[in-house]
Scaffold this motif. Structure first.
Motif, PDB file in Angstrom:
ATOM      1  N   ARG A  71     -43.767  44.753  44.326  1.00 17.90           N
ATOM      2  CA  ARG A  71     -42.533  45.516  44.256  1.00 17.90           C
ATOM      3  C   ARG A  71     -41.643  45.405  43.062  1.00 17.90           C
ATOM      4  NH1 ARG A  71     -41.965  46.769  49.589  1.00 17.90           N
ATOM      5  NH2 ARG A  71     -43.008  45.935  51.158  1.00 17.90           N
ATOM      6  N   THR A  72     -42.133  44.952  41.924  1.00 18.67           N
ATOM      7  CA  THR A  72     -41.248  44.499  40.715  1.00 18.67           C
ATOM      8  C   THR A  72     -42.178  44.705  39.454  1.00 18.67           C
ATOM      9  OG1 THR A  72     -40.147  42.722  41.894  1.00 18.67           O
ATOM     10  CG2 THR A  72     -39.721  42.996  39.746  1.00 18.67           C
ATOM     11  N   LEU A  73     -41.517  45.727  38.595  1.00 20.24           N
ATOM     12  CA  LEU A  73     -41.985  45.828  37.262  1.00 20.24           C
ATOM     13  C   LEU A  73     -41.287  45.292  36.132  1.00 20.24           C
ATOM     14  CD1 LEU A  73     -42.906  49.584  37.841  1.00 20.24           C
ATOM     15  CD2 LEU A  73     -44.704  47.446  37.919  1.00 20.24           C
ATOM     16  N   ALA A  74     -41.688  45.049  34.972  1.00 17.85           N
ATOM     17  CA  ALA A  74     -41.131  44.369  33.921  1.00 17.85           C
ATOM     18  C   ALA A  74     -41.457  45.107  32.693  1.00 17.85           C
ATOM     19  CB  ALA A  74     -41.311  43.004  33.597  1.00 17.85           C
ATOM     20  N   MET A  75     -40.408  45.620  31.802  1.00 14.60           N
ATOM     21  CA  MET A  75     -40.645  46.394  30.736  1.00 14.60           C
ATOM     22  C   MET A  75     -40.039  45.821  29.401  1.00 14.60           C
ATOM     23  SD  MET A  75     -39.144  50.333  29.814  1.00 14.60           S
ATOM     24  CE  MET A  75     -40.614  51.137  30.886  1.00 14.60           C
ATOM     25  N   ALA A 118     -33.038  41.095  31.717  1.00 13.22           N
ATOM     26  CA  ALA A 118     -33.222  39.525  32.127  1.00 13.22           C
ATOM     27  C   ALA A 118     -33.284  39.010  30.095  1.00 13.22           C
ATOM     28  CB  ALA A 118     -34.658  39.372  32.573  1.00 13.22           C
ATOM     29  N   THR A 119     -32.872  37.813  30.217  1.00 11.99           N
ATOM     30  CA  THR A 119     -32.939  37.394  28.659  1.00 11.99           C
ATOM     31  C   THR A 119     -33.749  36.029  28.948  1.00 11.99           C
ATOM     32  OG1 THR A 119     -30.808  36.270  29.026  1.00 11.99           O
ATOM     33  CG2 THR A 119     -30.918  38.326  27.881  1.00 11.99           C
ATOM     34  N   ASP A 120     -34.186  35.694  30.060  1.00  9.93           N
ATOM     35  CA  ASP A 120     -34.977  34.567  30.449  1.00  9.93           C
ATOM     36  C   ASP A 120     -36.195  34.416  29.368  1.00  9.93           C
ATOM     37  OD1 ASP A 120     -35.975  32.169  32.229  1.00  9.93           O
ATOM     38  OD2 ASP A 120     -37.694  33.454  31.740  1.00  9.93           O
ATOM     39  N   LYS A 121     -36.245  33.301  28.555  1.00  6.27           N
ATOM     40  CA  LYS A 121     -37.183  33.217  27.437  1.00  6.27           C
ATOM     41  C   LYS A 121     -38.814  33.270  27.796  1.00  6.27           C
ATOM     42  CE  LYS A 121     -38.188  30.953  22.850  1.00  6.27           C
ATOM     43  NZ  LYS A 121     -37.782  29.828  22.195  1.00  6.27           N
ATOM     44  N   THR A 122     -38.848  32.573  29.201  1.00  8.30           N
ATOM     45  CA  THR A 122     -40.022  32.430  29.626  1.00  8.30           C
ATOM     46  C   THR A 122     -40.634  33.920  29.802  1.00  8.30           C
ATOM     47  OG1 THR A 122     -39.771  30.268  30.527  1.00  8.30           O
ATOM     48  CG2 THR A 122     -41.626  31.542  31.249  1.00  8.30           C
ATOM     49  N   LEU A 123     -39.828  34.559  30.325  1.00  9.93           N
ATOM     50  CA  LEU A 123     -40.339  36.029  30.742  1.00  9.93           C
ATOM     51  C   LEU A 123     -40.702  36.856  29.643  1.00  9.93           C
ATOM     52  CD1 LEU A 123     -40.825  38.271  32.579  1.00  9.93           C
ATOM     53  CD2 LEU A 123     -38.461  38.928  32.773  1.00  9.93           C
ATOM     54  N   VAL A 137     -35.735  42.061  28.799  1.00 17.67           N
ATOM     55  CA  VAL A 137     -36.768  42.562  29.346  1.00 17.67           C
ATOM     56  C   VAL A 137     -36.090  43.337  30.475  1.00 17.67           C
ATOM     57  CG1 VAL A 137     -38.676  42.171  31.119  1.00 17.67           C
ATOM     58  CG2 VAL A 137     -38.427  40.831  28.955  1.00 17.67           C
ATOM     59  N   ILE A 138     -36.238  44.816  30.976  1.00 16.34           N
ATOM     60  CA  ILE A 138     -35.896  45.253  31.828  1.00 16.34           C
ATOM     61  C   ILE A 138     -36.881  45.165  33.116  1.00 16.34           C
ATOM     62  CG2 ILE A 138     -35.340  47.718  32.977  1.00 16.34           C
ATOM     63  CD1 ILE A 138     -35.413  48.691  29.950  1.00 16.34           C
ATOM     64  N   VAL A 139     -36.093  44.503  34.179  1.00 14.23           N
ATOM     65  CA  VAL A 139     -37.000  44.059  35.578  1.00 14.23           C
ATOM     66  C   VAL A 139     -36.545  45.175  36.510  1.00 14.23           C
ATOM     67  CG1 VAL A 139     -37.274  42.326  37.123  1.00 14.23           C
ATOM     68  CG2 VAL A 139     -36.848  41.702  34.820  1.00 14.23           C
TER      69      VAL A 139
END
Length: 200
Positions: A71-75, A118-123, A137-139
């Motif tokens: 249900r979730t995409l990341a760009m 999101a600014t999370d470095k892991t992501l 990253v656009i979540v």
């Protein structure tokens, strides 16, 4: 000029949608929608905010989005012109639509949902290219996914023609907008090298 002023009048002009148009809608990544979206390297991302709407082309050298879960995409938000029109809208509103395209296919897959930055470095590190990370990253939380019928690309002959001959260049347009103060042939000739250094 005659205008359509309400939904009842609008629906009277077009009638009921066929059952298939409603039944094809998913609310998560099904196996076949997943395959389609993960093949796409290009999409148009649309947002809305207090200053209006924005449509932004997004592309990558691999799938343009990554699945975080069904249900979730990341760009990744790779470098652009720093106008931040899309990102401002996401921060202030969050409603988002995407149209995924694959060269050679007249089908377009659409995703509607909500987004956050999101600014999370892991992501961000999941998208590392040439030792660079996207700033954000656009979540995207998926609300609905569905195919768009192929009539518009077929009418346009989208993948079977080249109408680019004689089009004005970005440098020519910039020169027009700045009355010759910027842009022109030098801007265009330097573009390829500039883009190669700032692709990621």
């Amino acid at each position: 000029m005659e205008w359509v002023e309400d939904i009842t009048a609008l629906e009277a002009l077009y009638g009921e949608p066929p059952a298939a148009a409603l039944r094809k809608v998913a609310h998560r990544l099904t196996p076949l929608y997943r395959k389609w979206i993960m093949t796409s390297r290009f999409c148009v991302l649309s947002t809305v905010g207090p200053n209006g709407t924005d449509g932004s082309p997004r592309g990558d050298d691999s799938p343009v989005v990554t699945e975080l879960d069904e249900r979730t995409l990341a760009m990744p938000d790779w470098r652009g012109n720093n106008r931040l029109d899309t990102l401002r809208n996401i921060v202030e509103d969050g409603r988002i639509s995407l149209m995924f395209m694959v060269p050679g296919s007249n089908t377009i897959v659409r995703v509607n949902g909500t987004a956050r930055l999101a600014t999370d470095k892991t992501l961000r590190s999941r998208f590392e290219r040439k030792s660079r990370l996207p700033a954000t990253v656009i979540v995207i939380a998926i609300v609905e996914i569905y195919t768009q019928c192929a009539r518009a690309p077929l009418r346009a002959g989208l993948w079977g023609r080249d109408d680019s001959a004689g089009l004005p260049t970005p440098g020519a347009i910039l020169a027009e907008m700045t009355e010759g103060e910027e842009g022109g042939a030098d801007y265009d000739s330097a573009w390829s090298a500039r883009a190669a250094k700032t692709m990621w």
